[in-house]
Write an enzyme that holds these catalytic residues in place. Structure first.
Site, PDB file in Angstrom:
ATOM      1  N   ASP A  50       0.807  -1.227   0.000  1.00 15.65           N
ATOM      2  CA  ASP A  50       0.000   0.000   0.000  1.00 15.65           C
ATOM      3  C   ASP A  50       0.838   1.274   0.000  1.00 15.65           C
ATOM      4  OD1 ASP A  50       0.889  -0.457   2.628  1.00 15.65           O
ATOM      5  OD2 ASP A  50      -0.701   0.800   3.442  1.00 15.65           O
ATOM      6  N   GLU A  51       0.190   2.361  -0.343  1.00 11.90           N
ATOM      7  CA  GLU A  51       0.686   3.734  -0.222  1.00 11.90           C
ATOM      8  C   GLU A  51       2.082   3.950  -0.806  1.00 11.90           C
ATOM      9  OE1 GLU A  51      -1.821   5.526   3.487  1.00 11.90           O
ATOM     10  OE2 GLU A  51       0.054   4.548   4.034  1.00 11.90           O
ATOM     11  N   VAL A  52       2.294   3.408  -1.989  1.00  7.71           N
ATOM     12  CA  VAL A  52       3.549   3.684  -2.687  1.00  7.71           C
ATOM     13  C   VAL A  52       3.525   5.133  -3.182  1.00  7.71           C
ATOM     14  CG1 VAL A  52       4.884   3.158  -4.758  1.00  7.71           C
ATOM     15  CG2 VAL A  52       3.985   1.316  -3.344  1.00  7.71           C
TER      16      VAL A  52
END
EC number: 3.2.1.52
Length: 655
Positions: free
Chosen positions: A435-437
């Protein structure tokens, strides 16, 4: 004359004596009242370490059942008959007090019986050796909990003075003394035999295909109670033990355990995945605290402990192959987990019917712990580590993302996966993070590349490395967190499952299902248990709000609100509550989780229909979760209070 003086003196002496006697009688009467008043209380039980049992005895009150409600009444010894404790009234008045509520059938008799833990025995009927071993371990934990519930590890301190009080103390403690000496204690039952039958499956490895159904039947004949738990797997039998534990309670009037003379329960879960996530990177939590959490999960019939083991803030896991990760990433030497710690937690969890799913978040959320590559000749394992201004390159400090073009990075992940799989056992589900790259971070280094495609390539490489780590077999379900990138459809929907953490009304919920992905719901607006405690930094978004009450958790039914058809309903594996720990450490852990996580347990196990408005909860749910919270406290879990104690003592009045 002298005779008259002598008579007056004699009368004066008699009068003084009479006044003295009347004064003594008056004060003795007052003392008796004071003693009777004080004896209405019971001295708090003290643990061997000096701590008191967390639930006080309430000798002032007795309870009577009226219209399926327990009514509190003042108790006057010798005038109002036998005192009925609150929990005995609760267990015999109105709805069956099992949490989560059984889905098929639950019947209990109107009559109860009493016993002590020393008469409880186990009989097993299974041809499977590993099942037999796990059932014995689970039964040992069951007995340990019963001993805790019966206060047998707590002793009442003797009064300092007073013969009658000493006698009272002795009678109160004969149960405890008998437990220590091994003598037969009072109680109607001479034996309580728990017979567990598992014939079908000998598999004790976790799978989303595990059959968790069970049937429980209890029949009393004379002074013997026979409980039969029948299941197709160890996991169903374990849930049966959890239900049996909730059919037993401690009565502080006779200091014995009580249960129903006859009972029957038939039960099976509505959802296969019933999870709870704990972040141990932003704050460290001891193995004992994690075990305590798992005890609550077992009682709630939650079956997946998602251990968010590492993040950018810290890397507390000491890898056998790469100890540098913890050396550079842990908060301190004492705030670390070894491979043996992970194995110990996983073994403990299995006994409680809970699978441990560790997560090494990647490629984002990987800062501290990954900065030693150049010293080992392995190049930059991660980029953007501690880069400023951090708000440009990550969601919260410190920043860091794994280097997707360094093969050493993938090799380290493979070795980590190997260690964690060996510690937690065979599985058909593994969490890869994802997540949240922050694409701006990568753009500084790989600006000639399709950055979205780079994320896809990274996740597919991680999957390939996981397959190698798992003896050439990829787990059936590979979980990743939802993000804008999961909608690119580059990950095969036959292998990847998406844990949806965004809002329950976001379009991604529909898109992911339409794209054929299995999903696990963890909606931030209902099942994020860290929300509602204010911002922890002065700039940027650093908190979600408002606080998610147990009612919010309980009433959230996204599969109903989304009006899913049968096909898409099958794609919903279940749900998971998440506790991110920016503002939580071991001191707050219990009351942030409980009993709200228990509310999720009933939603995912029973999924009871709900015809009430959003803010209205059925009175029987209030009564059952209040008693469930008491059971958690009995087991040493410091669960959050639901309402004033007056409301707990007067069920239904405050609703």
């Amino acid at each position: 004359m002298s005779l008259a003086v002598s008579l007056r003196r004699a009368l004066l002496v008699l009068l003084s004596g009479a006044i003295f006697i009347l004064t003594v009688l008056y004060w003795n009467q007052g003392g008796s009242k004071t003693q009777a008043y004080s004896e209405a209380f019971e001295r708090p039980h003290s643990h061997k370490d000096g701590s008191s049992f967390p639930i006080p005895v309430e000798k002032f009150w007795t309870y009577k059942c009226e219209n399926d409600r327990c009514m509190r009444v003042s108790y006057h010894p010798g005038k109002t008959g036998k005192r009925v404790s609150f929990i005995t009234c609760s267990m015999t008045c109105g709805y069956v007090n099992i949490w989560p509520a059984p889905t098929v059938k639950s019947l209990v008799s109107a009559h109860t019986t009493s016993f002590s833990v020393n008469v409880v025995q186990l009989e097993q009927d299974t041809p499977h050796r590993e099942v037999r071993k796990q059932l014995q371990l689970a039964f040992d934990c069951f007995l340990k909990d019963l001993r805790q519930i019966q206060r047998l590890d707590y002793a009442t301190s003797p009064p300092e003075t007073g013969e009658s009080e000493s006698s009272s103390w002795a009678s109160q403690n004969d149960v405890v003394g008998a437990a220590i000496s091994g003598e037969r204690r009072p109680g109607v039952l001479e034996s309580l035999v728990v017979k567990i039958s598992v014939q079908k499956s000998g598999d004790v490895s976790f799978s989303l295909d595990n059959d968790e159904s069970y049937e429980l039947t209890a029949i009393t004949e004379g002074h013997r109670l026979q409980v039969e738990i029948t299941a197709n797997s160890f996991f169903g039998a374990r849930h049966g033990l959890s239900t049996l534990q909730q059919l037993i309670w401690f009565d502080d009037e006779d200091h014995l355990l009580h249960t129903y003379v006859n009972s029957k329960v038939k039960d099976a879960p509505k959802f296969r995945y019933r999870g709870l996530m704990l972040d141990t990177s932003r704050h460290f939590f001891s193995v004992e605290a994690i075990k305590r959490t798992i005890v609550g999960m077992g009682l709630s019939k939650l079956n997946r402990f998602h251990w968010h083991l590492t993040d950018a803030q810290s890397f507390p896991y000491i890898s056998r192959n790469y100890p540098e990760l913890a050396e550079h990433g842990a908060y301190s030497e004492g705030e670390t987990y070894t491979e043996q710690d992970v194995r110990e937690v996983a073994d403990f969890a299995k006994i409680h019917g809970v699978q441990v799913i560790p997560e090494i978040d990647a490629p984002a959320h990987a800062g501290n712990g990954w900065d030693w590559g150049p010293k080992r000749g392995m190049g930059e394992l991660a980029v953007c580590i501690n880069q400023q201004p951090w708000s440009f390159y990550c969601g919260e400090p410190p920043c860091g993302q794994l280097n997707p073009k360094n093969n050493h990075t993938y090799l380290i992940l493979q070795r980590l996966y190997e260690e964690l799989l060996q510690a937690t056992g065979p599985t058909d589900l593994f969490h890869l993070g994802g997540d949240e790259v922050n694409l701006d971070c990568w753009a500084q280094y790989f600006n000639d590349t399709d950055l979205r495609g780079l994320w896809c390539d990274f996740m597919l490489q991680a999957m390939a490395r996981l397959k190698l780590a798992n003896n050439g077999v990829a787990p059936k379900y590979l979980a990743v967190w939802s993000s804008a990138l999961t909608n690119t459809k580059c990950l095969p929907n036959s292998q990847f499952t998406v844990q949806v953490w965004g809002g329950s009304t976001w379009q991604e919920n529909y898109d992911l299902l339409d794209n054929g992905y299995n999903v696990i719901f963890s909606h931030v607006d209902a099942w994020y248990l860290d929300c509602g405690f204010g911002s922890w930094r002065s700039t940027g978004e650093a908190a979600c709000s408002p606080y998610r009450t147990w009612q919010n958790v309980y009433k959230h039914r996204p599969w109903e609100r989304m009006r899913l058809d049968k096909k898409r309903r099958k794609q919903v594996l279940g749900g998971e509550a998440c506790l991110w720990t920016e503002q939580v450490d071991e001191n707050q852990l219990d009351n942030r989780l409980w009993p709200r996580a228990g509310a999720l347990g009933e939603r995912l196990w029973s999924d009871p229909s709900d015809d009430h408005d959003l803010d209205i909860m059925a009175p029987e749910v209030f009564r059952r979760i209040s008693l469930f919270r008491t059971r958690l406290v009995e087991l040493g879990i410091k669960a959050e209070a639901l309402f004033p104690k007056y409301c707990a003592q007067n069920p239904g009045e405050c609703i």
